[in-house]
Each structure stands twice: as structure tokens, then as C-alpha cells.
Design an enzyme around this catalytic site. Structure first.
Site, PDB file in Angstrom:
ATOM      1  N   GLU A  35     -14.028 -19.815 -12.146  1.00  0.00           N
ATOM      2  CA  GLU A  35     -13.409 -18.695 -12.851  1.00  0.00           C
ATOM      3  C   GLU A  35     -13.769 -17.373 -12.165  1.00  0.00           C
ATOM      4  O   GLU A  35     -14.879 -16.868 -12.312  1.00  0.00           O
ATOM      5  CB  GLU A  35     -13.888 -18.679 -14.305  1.00  0.00           C
ATOM      6  CG  GLU A  35     -13.717 -20.002 -15.029  1.00  0.00           C
ATOM      7  CD  GLU A  35     -14.646 -20.116 -16.224  1.00  0.00           C
ATOM      8  OE1 GLU A  35     -14.588 -19.227 -17.105  1.00  0.00           O
ATOM      9  OE2 GLU A  35     -15.437 -21.083 -16.267  1.00  0.00           O
ATOM     10  N   HIS A  64     -14.613 -15.420 -24.201  1.00  0.00           N
ATOM     11  CA  HIS A  64     -13.200 -15.563 -23.828  1.00  0.00           C
ATOM     12  C   HIS A  64     -12.249 -14.908 -24.830  1.00  0.00           C
ATOM     13  O   HIS A  64     -11.227 -15.482 -25.220  1.00  0.00           O
ATOM     14  CB  HIS A  64     -12.841 -17.036 -23.660  1.00  0.00           C
ATOM     15  CG  HIS A  64     -13.533 -17.709 -22.517  1.00  0.00           C
ATOM     16  ND1 HIS A  64     -13.944 -17.040 -21.375  1.00  0.00           N
ATOM     17  CD2 HIS A  64     -13.898 -19.014 -22.326  1.00  0.00           C
ATOM     18  CE1 HIS A  64     -14.522 -17.898 -20.546  1.00  0.00           C
ATOM     19  NE2 HIS A  64     -14.512 -19.094 -21.098  1.00  0.00           N
ATOM     20  N   HIS A  80      -8.706 -20.683 -16.292  1.00  0.00           N
ATOM     21  CA  HIS A  80      -9.767 -21.607 -16.707  1.00  0.00           C
ATOM     22  C   HIS A  80      -9.369 -23.066 -16.470  1.00  0.00           C
ATOM     23  O   HIS A  80      -9.565 -23.913 -17.336  1.00  0.00           O
ATOM     24  CB  HIS A  80     -10.103 -21.388 -18.187  1.00  0.00           C
ATOM     25  CG  HIS A  80     -11.518 -21.707 -18.546  1.00  0.00           C
ATOM     26  ND1 HIS A  80     -12.070 -22.954 -18.351  1.00  0.00           N
ATOM     27  CD2 HIS A  80     -12.504 -20.949 -19.092  1.00  0.00           C
ATOM     28  CE1 HIS A  80     -13.324 -22.946 -18.780  1.00  0.00           C
ATOM     29  NE2 HIS A  80     -13.616 -21.742 -19.229  1.00  0.00           N
TER      30      HIS A  80
END
Length: 379
Positions: free
Chosen positions: A343, A135, A206
Site C-alpha cells: 500500500e 482506512h 489495498h
């Protein structure tokens, strides 16, 4: 008589003061105090922004990390429930590093060993998760303050300039996230980006969905559907192996709505590797945003979430690392598997797998990604 008059005046003034204070501190429908979202992070102001539609659905967003903080939707009895995890203040988001509700970037999911090569140049990214880059690194977009370009009753547009070599990624890359709340109870998410140097990008949201509005309850009774015939398996460090395998006759077959707990209870190497489900599916929708790529439903609340996207993949994460140690909104403990993340994305580690959908962005091009979260209720 003078004493009585003085007391009356004092009482009146106190009531006026209380009224003024109450007006200044008007809570959102989800119970959030906007004052607790006002601070300065990295020299930039943070705040809380509220979207609302004609059905009284409410979405609250902070520009710290471009996060969805709360989503209030009606259940099958018409009662409003907050269906995402999050915190009551910016301080809690800072003190408890997390991805709750965040607009993730520059690259969602994992990059193997934090290394990729682009146009013959090798780039080393931070290794912040089991030896990989997850991420966007230690300070991905979930920890930056987006600029608020536009804020109205039903839409907010956020912008962030990721500088060249920030977290090891090349290119000054200007990214925008637009969130629009529609009158059919859908949240439209649109991501765009442009760069002055070849780079990679893969943005997503998210949010941790708990469709019962009760984060102390697990997700095992939820019905999950993923419109995909294949998935990408992972090793014990959560990294994709490079394989694309069929879901048929496996615990990853959710082509029809299936009770999540039934699949999670199976004993398999892949579930052990992911500590549950933390995998990417190769979507059969093939970029058609008019067809649902996934859905999640609670029979208890009657709330159903449908996901639509023009991306090729979706990562499903079942909250396997929630353990009750974090206290979220309204004092709820976030227990094991108290949510599901959906996601939309390019596949994990795409920069190192050129045969997979490309995440490369070059000068003169525009990155565009769209996702819709649509809520309905079933009786």
C-alpha cells in the site's frame, strides 16, 4: 409426424433460449459473472468493468469501493493466473466487510485515537481499529459506490464526492481514481482530489496479492524487496511510535529480494506487535516513480510484481488476520498469510506528526498520487 415436428420445434426453441442466456451471461477470463455485480447500494448502481490489453492480461474492477476484483496475468509457462483475492459478487463484498482490492480513503492507514488537529480545530474520527481510525473509519471509501466517469477497453475513471464531516473528516472533497492497463502488463493508478475546506487525504489501493493464484497457499516462499533503509515501528495497537529506525540487521531489511518466511519466522517485539509484518517503510526512492520501490516474486509461478510510486512510504501487510474462515472467488478459503498487500502512502498518523510528509489538502490545491503495479515473468 406432427408430434415429431412439434418436438423438433421445441428443441430448437430451447437451444435458441440457452444460446441467448449464454450470451447474456458471458463470464470474464477470471470466471466472474458480471450479473452478480449488478445491484443498488445507497441508491447507486454497481457493476463490473473489464480491462484487457494485447497480451490478454485482464483486470476486473467494481465501482463498489473502487475495487480490483481480479487480475489475470501469465505465469512462466504462459498459463493465466488470478493473482489477487476477492469475491464473486457484490453480495459477498457486502456480507463480508473487507478491504480486498479497494481504493482506500479518505485516509489510508491509522490515525492515533481517531483525533487530529488542523488549523487549530480538533476533529474526532471513528475509532474502528484498536482505538484508532483505520482506512477512513467504519464507512471508508471501500464501502461507497464510486461514479463511473469513463470506462474503455483499457481504462476506467471513478469519482466519489466525500461530503463535509463524512466519517468526521472536514471538507467536501471530490476524489477520482483512474486505473489504466498498459500493453507492458502494468496497472497505472492515479488518485486526484480537491476540497472546499482544509482537510487531510491519503489514498491507496489495498489489493491482496497471491502470485501463485492459489489463496490456500501461504506467502512464506515469496521474495520481497523494499527499497528502503528505514521503517516506522508500531506499538501493540499497530500505531506508529513516532520513531524512524534503520532496517539494517533487523527483520525489516528487504533491500535485496529476501524470502518472506525467513523474516516472518524471527522472534521480535515488532513482529509480535504487528502479528507479523504490518508496517510502513520510508522509501529511498523519495518520490521517483521511475525506480521500483518494492517487488514481490513467486518462484513457483515465475510471476514478479514491481511497484512504482511518487509517494514517500509503503505499508507492507502480510495477511496476518486471514484465518481460512472467509471463502473467496471459486470457493477458495483464504488461509493465514495467503497474500501480501503493498500500500503506497503517506506515513501512518501523519496528521499528528508534522515533521512527516504532509497529507493536508487546502482549497485551490490538487492532491495527486500515482502508483504502478507492473507484472513480469521469470523462467
Amino acid at each position: 409426424m406432427n408430434k415429431l415436428l412439434a418436438l423438433s420445434v421445441l428443441t430448437f426453441c430451447t437451444l435458441i433460449s440457452c444460446t441467448e442466456n449464454n450470451e447474456k451471461v458471458q463470464l470474464t477470463d477470471s470466471g466472474l459473472n458480471p450479473e452478480k455485480f449488478k445491484t443498488i447500494v445507497d441508491g447507486k448502481e454497481t457493476g463490473l468493468y473489464r480491462l484487457k490489453n494485447k497480451n490478454d492480461m485482464e483486470v476486473c474492477i467494481t465501482n463498489f469501493g473502487g475495487r480490483i476484483v481480479s487480475i489475470m496475468v501469465p505465469d512462466k509457462q504462459g498459463n493465466m493466473r488470478d493473482v489477487v483475492l476477492g469475491f464473486d459478487s457484490i453480495k459477498d463484498y457486502i456480507d463480508n466487510p473487507s478491504d480486498y482490492g479497494a481504493s482506500i480513503g479518505r485516509y489510508a492507514n491509522r490515525i492515533n485515537n481517531g483525533i487530529f488537529t488542523l488549523d487549530g480545530v480538533q476533529y474526532q474520527l471513528p475509532k474502528n481499529n484498536y482505538g484508532h481510525c483505520l482506512h477512513g473509519g467504519f464507512k471508508g471509501f471501500q464501502y461507497v459506490v464510486y461514479d463511473v466517469i469513463k470506462a474503455s477497453d483499457n481504462e476506467i475513471k471513478l469519482s466519489y464526492l466525500a461530503k463535509d464531516m463524512e466519517e468526521g473528516f472536514p471538507g467536501n472533497t471530490n476524489c477520482t481514481v483512474t486505473m489504466t492497463l498498459t500493453d507492458d502488463n502494468a496497472i497505472k493508478l492515479s488518485y486526484e482530489a480537491e476540497t472546499d475546506k482544509p482537510t487531510i487525504i491519503n489514498m491507496t489501493n489495498h489489493s491482496y496479492f497471491n502470485l501463485d493464484g492459489n489463496p490456500e497457499k501461504g506467502n512464506s516462499d515469496y521474495l520481497l524487496m523494499v527499497n528502503a533503509s528505514y521503517y516506522t515501528p508500531v506499538d501493540s495497537t499497530f500505531m506508529t511510535t513516532g520513531e524512524i529506525l534503520p532496517v539494517e540487521n533487523t527483520e525489516f531489511d528487504f533491500k535485496i529480494p529476501t524470502r518472506l518466511g525467513d523474516q516472518l519466522s524471527k522472534n521480535s517485539e515488532q513482529l509480535r506487535n504487528g502479528h507479523g509484518i504490518d508496517h510502513n517503510w520510508v522509501l529511498d526512492t523519495k518520490g521517483n516513480i521511475n525506480v521500483a520501490c518494492a517487488s514481490l516474486e513467486s518462484k513457483e509461478s515465475g510471476i514478479k510484481l514491481e511497484v512504482f510510486t511518487d509517494e514517500p512510504g509503503i505499508q507492507v501487510y502480510t495477511g496476518n488476520f486471514l484465518d481460512g474462515t472467509q471463502t473467496g472467488k471459486k470457493g477458495f478459503k483464504y488461509n493465514f498469510r495467503a497474500s501480501v498487500c503493498l500500500e503506497t502512502q503517506k506515513y501512518p498518523d501523519t496528521p499528528n506528526k508534522p515533521e512527516w510528509p504532509s497529507c493536508i489538502l487546502r482549497p485551490g490545491e490538487k492532491y495527486v498520487s500515482n502508483t504502478i503495479f507492473k507484472f513480469t515473468t521469470n523462467q
